[in-house]
Design a protein around this motif. Structure first.
Motif, PDB file in Angstrom:
ATOM      1  N   LEU A  19       0.826  -1.210   0.000  1.00  0.00           N
ATOM      2  CA  LEU A  19       0.000   0.000   0.000  1.00  0.00           C
ATOM      3  C   LEU A  19       0.859   1.258   0.000  1.00  0.00           C
ATOM      4  N   GLN A  20       1.942   1.221   0.763  1.00  0.00           N
ATOM      5  CA  GLN A  20       2.835   2.378   0.807  1.00  0.00           C
ATOM      6  C   GLN A  20       3.442   2.642  -0.568  1.00  0.00           C
ATOM      7  N   VAL A  21       3.837   1.590  -1.260  1.00  0.00           N
ATOM      8  CA  VAL A  21       4.381   1.762  -2.612  1.00  0.00           C
ATOM      9  C   VAL A  21       3.304   2.335  -3.533  1.00  0.00           C
ATOM     10  N   SER A  22       2.069   1.868  -3.381  1.00  0.00           N
ATOM     11  CA  SER A  22       0.993   2.338  -4.263  1.00  0.00           C
ATOM     12  C   SER A  22       0.715   3.834  -4.107  1.00  0.00           C
ATOM     13  N   ILE A  23       1.083   4.403  -2.962  1.00  0.00           N
ATOM     14  CA  ILE A  23       0.918   5.854  -2.775  1.00  0.00           C
ATOM     15  C   ILE A  23       2.262   6.587  -2.831  1.00  0.00           C
ATOM     16  N   ASP A  24       3.253   5.896  -3.389  1.00  0.00           N
ATOM     17  CA  ASP A  24       4.592   6.465  -3.589  1.00  0.00           C
ATOM     18  C   ASP A  24       5.313   6.808  -2.292  1.00  0.00           C
ATOM     19  N   ASP A  25       4.984   6.120  -1.216  1.00  0.00           N
ATOM     20  CA  ASP A  25       5.693   6.297   0.060  1.00  0.00           C
ATOM     21  C   ASP A  25       6.800   5.246   0.130  1.00  0.00           C
ATOM     22  N   TYR A  26       7.832   5.459  -0.670  1.00  0.00           N
ATOM     23  CA  TYR A  26       8.905   4.469  -0.791  1.00  0.00           C
ATOM     24  C   TYR A  26       9.739   4.361   0.483  1.00  0.00           C
ATOM     25  N   THR A  27       9.951   5.480   1.144  1.00  0.00           N
ATOM     26  CA  THR A  27      10.701   5.446   2.401  1.00  0.00           C
ATOM     27  C   THR A  27       9.945   4.631   3.441  1.00  0.00           C
ATOM     28  N   GLY A  28       8.663   4.865   3.552  1.00  0.00           N
ATOM     29  CA  GLY A  28       7.842   4.101   4.489  1.00  0.00           C
ATOM     30  C   GLY A  28       7.806   2.627   4.140  1.00  0.00           C
ATOM     31  N   ALA A  29       7.692   2.322   2.855  1.00  0.00           N
ATOM     32  CA  ALA A  29       7.671   0.930   2.409  1.00  0.00           C
ATOM     33  C   ALA A  29       8.978   0.231   2.762  1.00  0.00           C
ATOM     34  N   GLU A  30      10.083   0.922   2.568  1.00  0.00           N
ATOM     35  CA  GLU A  30      11.372   0.312   2.904  1.00  0.00           C
ATOM     36  C   GLU A  30      11.475   0.045   4.403  1.00  0.00           C
ATOM     37  N   ARG A  31      11.036   0.999   5.209  1.00  0.00           N
ATOM     38  CA  ARG A  31      11.056   0.791   6.666  1.00  0.00           C
ATOM     39  C   ARG A  31      10.170  -0.387   7.068  1.00  0.00           C
ATOM     40  N   THR A  32       8.997  -0.472   6.467  1.00  0.00           N
ATOM     41  CA  THR A  32       8.071  -1.549   6.789  1.00  0.00           C
ATOM     42  C   THR A  32       8.655  -2.894   6.385  1.00  0.00           C
ATOM     43  N   LEU A  33       9.268  -2.960   5.211  1.00  0.00           N
ATOM     44  CA  LEU A  33       9.880  -4.214   4.756  1.00  0.00           C
ATOM     45  C   LEU A  33      11.074  -4.599   5.631  1.00  0.00           C
ATOM     46  N   GLU A  34      11.829  -3.624   6.069  1.00  0.00           N
ATOM     47  CA  GLU A  34      12.946  -3.917   6.973  1.00  0.00           C
ATOM     48  C   GLU A  34      12.423  -4.458   8.304  1.00  0.00           C
ATOM     49  N   LYS A  35      11.282  -3.937   8.759  1.00  0.00           N
ATOM     50  CA  LYS A  35      10.667  -4.448   9.979  1.00  0.00           C
ATOM     51  C   LYS A  35      10.231  -5.901   9.775  1.00  0.00           C
ATOM     52  N   ALA A  36       9.635  -6.186   8.628  1.00  0.00           N
ATOM     53  CA  ALA A  36       9.229  -7.564   8.317  1.00  0.00           C
ATOM     54  C   ALA A  36      10.446  -8.485   8.313  1.00  0.00           C
ATOM     55  N   ARG A  37      11.511  -7.990   7.756  1.00  0.00           N
ATOM     56  CA  ARG A  37      12.751  -8.767   7.701  1.00  0.00           C
ATOM     57  C   ARG A  37      13.332  -8.991   9.094  1.00  0.00           C
ATOM     58  N   ALA A  38      13.202  -8.006   9.965  1.00  0.00           N
ATOM     59  CA  ALA A  38      13.704  -8.146  11.335  1.00  0.00           C
ATOM     60  C   ALA A  38      12.887  -9.180  12.107  1.00  0.00           C
ATOM     61  N   ILE A  39      11.586  -9.204  11.851  1.00  0.00           N
ATOM     62  CA  ILE A  39      10.716 -10.176  12.520  1.00  0.00           C
ATOM     63  C   ILE A  39      10.993 -11.585  12.016  1.00  0.00           C
ATOM     64  N   ALA A  40      11.205 -11.710  10.709  1.00  0.00           N
ATOM     65  CA  ALA A  40      11.429 -13.024  10.093  1.00  0.00           C
ATOM     66  C   ALA A  40      12.608 -12.936   9.134  1.00  0.00           C
ATOM     67  N   PRO A  41      13.828 -13.054   9.657  1.00  0.00           N
ATOM     68  CA  PRO A  41      15.017 -12.910   8.806  1.00  0.00           C
ATOM     69  C   PRO A  41      15.071 -13.913   7.653  1.00  0.00           C
ATOM     70  N   GLU A  42      14.371 -15.036   7.793  1.00  0.00           N
ATOM     71  CA  GLU A  42      14.370 -16.055   6.742  1.00  0.00           C
ATOM     72  C   GLU A  42      13.360 -15.754   5.639  1.00  0.00           C
ATOM     73  N   SER A  43      12.618 -14.661   5.760  1.00  0.00           N
ATOM     74  CA  SER A  43      11.572 -14.335   4.792  1.00  0.00           C
ATOM     75  C   SER A  43      12.171 -13.883   3.465  1.00  0.00           C
ATOM     76  N   VAL A  44      12.114 -14.772   2.501  1.00  0.00           N
ATOM     77  CA  VAL A  44      12.586 -14.437   1.159  1.00  0.00           C
ATOM     78  C   VAL A  44      11.669 -13.384   0.545  1.00  0.00           C
ATOM     79  N   ALA A  45      10.383 -13.441   0.866  1.00  0.00           N
ATOM     80  CA  ALA A  45       9.430 -12.478   0.310  1.00  0.00           C
ATOM     81  C   ALA A  45       9.788 -11.047   0.709  1.00  0.00           C
ATOM     82  N   ALA A  46      10.198 -10.845   1.951  1.00  0.00           N
ATOM     83  CA  ALA A  46      10.565  -9.498   2.396  1.00  0.00           C
ATOM     84  C   ALA A  46      11.797  -8.997   1.655  1.00  0.00           C
ATOM     85  N   VAL A  47      12.783  -9.859   1.497  1.00  0.00           N
ATOM     86  CA  VAL A  47      14.012  -9.438   0.810  1.00  0.00           C
ATOM     87  C   VAL A  47      13.742  -9.194  -0.671  1.00  0.00           C
ATOM     88  N   THR A  48      12.966 -10.072  -1.311  1.00  0.00           N
ATOM     89  CA  THR A  48      12.697  -9.862  -2.736  1.00  0.00           C
ATOM     90  C   THR A  48      11.850  -8.603  -2.947  1.00  0.00           C
TER      91      THR A  48
END
Length: 75
Positions: A19-48
């Motif tokens: 949703l953040q990407v869809s409204i061009d909030d790229y900084t927010g999207a990156e922070r959110t994805l990094e949070k997802a990655r921190a919660i689940a470091p094995e998440s390939v979906a978050a890294v991709t």
């Protein structure tokens, strides 16, 4: 800011990032994805998703480094 995401799971964070990407909030999207990655470091979906975001923003070197992380973790 990050505290509001503490009770969310990786799937919910991924949807928020989309949703953040869809409204061009790229900084927010990156922070959110990094949070997802921190919660689940094995998440390939978050890294991709981070790789796709890097490509969207023209950060090709960073995208390549992240893609190599996925390749190393899951050849």
């Amino acid at each position: 800011r990050v505290a509001r995401f503490t009770s969310l799971d990786v799937g919910e964070l991924m949807r928020i990032a989309q949703l953040q990407v869809s409204i061009d909030d790229y900084t927010g999207a990156e922070r959110t994805l990094e949070k997802a990655r921190a919660i689940a470091p094995e998440s390939v979906a978050a890294v991709t998703s981070l790789v796709r975001l890097d490509l969207l923003l023209g950060r090709f070197d960073k995208a390549l480094l992240r893609a190599e992380e996925v390749w190393t973790a899951r050849p």
